[in-house]
Motif scaffolding. Structure first.
Motif, PDB file in Angstrom:
ATOM      1  N   THR A   1      -5.046   6.324   2.135  1.00  0.00           N
ATOM      2  CA  THR A   1      -4.215   5.137   1.931  1.00  0.00           C
ATOM      3  C   THR A   1      -4.796   4.342   0.777  1.00  0.00           C
ATOM      4  OG1 THR A   1      -3.573   4.992   4.263  1.00  0.00           O
ATOM      5  CG2 THR A   1      -3.404   2.976   2.949  1.00  0.00           C
ATOM      6  N   LEU A   2      -3.954   3.983  -0.172  1.00  0.00           N
ATOM      7  CA  LEU A   2      -4.388   3.197  -1.332  1.00  0.00           C
ATOM      8  C   LEU A   2      -3.741   1.823  -1.257  1.00  0.00           C
ATOM      9  CD1 LEU A   2      -3.968   6.394  -2.449  1.00  0.00           C
ATOM     10  CD2 LEU A   2      -5.229   5.338  -4.312  1.00  0.00           C
ATOM     11  N   HIS A   3      -4.543   0.796  -1.382  1.00  0.00           N
ATOM     12  CA  HIS A   3      -4.062  -0.582  -1.259  1.00  0.00           C
ATOM     13  C   HIS A   3      -3.684  -1.099  -2.646  1.00  0.00           C
ATOM     14  CE1 HIS A   3      -5.157  -0.744   2.979  1.00  0.00           C
ATOM     15  NE2 HIS A   3      -6.178   0.009   2.620  1.00  0.00           N
ATOM     16  N   HIS A   4      -2.557  -0.608  -3.087  1.00  0.00           N
ATOM     17  CA  HIS A   4      -2.058  -0.848  -4.432  1.00  0.00           C
ATOM     18  C   HIS A   4      -0.557  -1.052  -4.304  1.00  0.00           C
ATOM     19  CE1 HIS A   4      -1.566   0.877  -8.781  1.00  0.00           C
ATOM     20  NE2 HIS A   4      -1.347  -0.418  -8.718  1.00  0.00           N
TER      21      HIS A   4
ATOM     22  N   ARG B   1       0.849  -1.199   0.000  1.00  0.00           N
ATOM     23  CA  ARG B   1       0.000   0.000   0.000  1.00  0.00           C
ATOM     24  C   ARG B   1       0.880   1.243   0.000  1.00  0.00           C
ATOM     25  NH1 ARG B   1       0.422  -1.752   5.258  1.00  0.00           N
ATOM     26  NH2 ARG B   1       0.773  -0.149   6.854  1.00  0.00           N
ATOM     27  N   TYR B   2       0.254   2.390  -0.209  1.00  0.00           N
ATOM     28  CA  TYR B   2       0.966   3.660  -0.105  1.00  0.00           C
ATOM     29  C   TYR B   2      -0.009   4.751   0.339  1.00  0.00           C
ATOM     30  CZ  TYR B   2      -0.963   4.967  -4.718  1.00  0.00           C
ATOM     31  OH  TYR B   2      -1.785   5.268  -5.770  1.00  0.00           O
TER      32      TYR B   2
ATOM     33  N   PRO C   1       5.103   3.629   1.849  1.00  0.00           N
ATOM     34  CA  PRO C   1       5.585   4.838   1.172  1.00  0.00           C
ATOM     35  C   PRO C   1       4.562   5.969   1.261  1.00  0.00           C
ATOM     36  CG  PRO C   1       5.899   2.912  -0.211  1.00  0.00           C
ATOM     37  CD  PRO C   1       5.026   2.480   0.922  1.00  0.00           C
ATOM     38  N   LEU C   2       5.073   7.168   1.358  1.00  0.00           N
ATOM     39  CA  LEU C   2       4.259   8.380   1.232  1.00  0.00           C
ATOM     40  C   LEU C   2       4.569   8.929  -0.152  1.00  0.00           C
ATOM     41  CD1 LEU C   2       2.390  10.564   2.386  1.00  0.00           C
ATOM     42  CD2 LEU C   2       4.403  11.605   3.463  1.00  0.00           C
TER      43      LEU C   2
END
Length: 382
Positions: free
Chosen positions: A81-84, A70-71, A169-170
């Motif tokens: 937050t994106l679960h990618h 995620r990032y 990661p941000l």
């Protein structure tokens, strides 16, 4: 003839091509000519899991220093937050992989190129290296064929005295000052105490004030509560973003019969500047060719580059929207609007695979820029 193929320049595109050909086409005599002492310099290249096929993720796996499921992103109006999946490759890993795969005498480090043509390379020393095929992978070169803006960054890799607490990661922290145009801080947590922090901004000019940007990183680290830390390494870069241009003119201006790869071929995402997935696809293209005939190689690579360029017209329009329709302090609103979209749409966007429905949805509703300017950009000619 000295080699079947000479890759001029030892950056990302040439390194990946050499690595893939060594594995898939070991019968070919492939050389890389590089002015410095290593492949890839000292850089980090990142990509999203959906940018490439599972097979491409598999063969590039040794290059990744870290992968995350995620990032995060932050904007003035919201955080998300994106679960990618996201992965980052390091140049040291690429350098080690290429050295392990290719014969040492085919890695010609410390050689500066005076000139090249379709049948070989002449070095500054006067030495001539002959080849059946020559490919130019020396990175972006100044050109009037493309209309460009710039993504500029300085990165500091730091080690903190106590765990920093970041697990993902941000990718974009756009809550920082936006007075000069779209700016964000980008952070990769390598382990519990080591971080890569990049201060990145989109600009009409390629000029980069490194010391000023380093100071901004220090300010961000202080505000983030990272505490005492030491700087392990630094990096900097100025990457092209494509607003428009003519890809055929770009290729026609090159050396006759010499194919181009990487940035020099216009193979990068127009709005994000990401180039790793394109370099992987080009490496696979070369490895899949039925034979290394000079005309076949040139035509195949040129066709791939021009086809990719034409397929990304929509993304160049969005880049023009960012730079031409928005005043610099308000440019962040374009990305803030985009990151409210569904995760699957965002993933397809980064991969360059946006559907017609995706493209309409991104442009639907009240635009995050003045309407008149937005319409002028959308109706303009690439």
């Amino acid at each position: 003839m000295d080699f079947d193929l000479i890759l001029v320049g030892g950056g990302l595109a040439s390194g990946l091509a050499g690595l893939r050909l060594a594995t898939r086409r070991p019968e070919l005599r492939v050389a890389i000519v590089e002015a410095e002492s290593r492949i890839g310099g000292d850089r980090v290249w990142s990509s999203f899991d959906s940018d490439m096929t599972p097979a491409q993720r598999e063969w590039t796996a040794p290059l990744y220093a870290a992968r995350w499921p995620r990032y995060d992103v932050r904007f003035p109006a919201f955080s998300r937050t994106l679960h990618h999946g996201y992965a980052s490759a390091r140049s040291a890993n690429l350098d080690a992989a290429v050295r392990a795969a290719m014969p040492a005498d085919h890695l010609l480090f410390g050689r500066k190129v005076r000139s090249l043509d379709a049948t070989g390379v002449t070095l500054e020393s006067g030495e001539r290296l002959g080849a059946r095929v020559v490919i130019d992978g020396r990175g972006h070169a100044p050109t009037t064929a493309l209309e460009l803006a710039w993504q500029k960054f300085v990165g500091l890799e730091i080690e903190t005295l106590r765990p920093h607490g970041m697990e993902a990661p941000l990718i974009m922290d756009a809550t920082v000052d936006q007075a000069e145009g779209y700016r964000f801080v980008y952070v990769l947590p390598w382990d519990e105490r080591r971080l890569l922090i990049e201060d990145t901004y989109y600009s009409d000019s390629p000029d980069l004030d490194v010391e000023t940007v380093k100071a901004r990183i220090g300010d961000w680290a202080l505000s983030a509560g990272l505490g005492p830390h030491g700087v392990v390494r630094s990096e900097q870069g100025v990457l092209p973003l494509a607003l428009g241009g003519n890809i055929e003119t770009l290729w026609d201006a090159g050396t006759p019969g010499v194919a181009r790869i990487g940035m020099r071929a216009g193979l990068f995402h127009p709005l994000t500047g990401y180039s790793f997935p394109d370099a992987v696809r080009t490496a696979d293209l070369l490895a899949d060719l039925p034979r290394f005939d000079p005309d076949l190689v040139y035509n195949a690579v040129r066709s791939h580059a021009t086809r990719t360029w034409h397929g990304r017209r929509y993304y160049r329009m969005l880049a023009r929207m960012l730079f031409r329709a928005a005043d610099p302090p308000a440019r962040y609103r374009v990305l803030q609007h985009f990151y409210r979209m569904p995760e699957a749409l965002i993933a397809r966007f980064y991969a360059g695979n946006s559907t017609r429905a995706d493209k309409l949805r991104i442009l639907a509703g009240r635009p995050p820029v003045p309407l008149g300017r937005a319409l002028a950009v959308m109706l303009g000619v690439d």
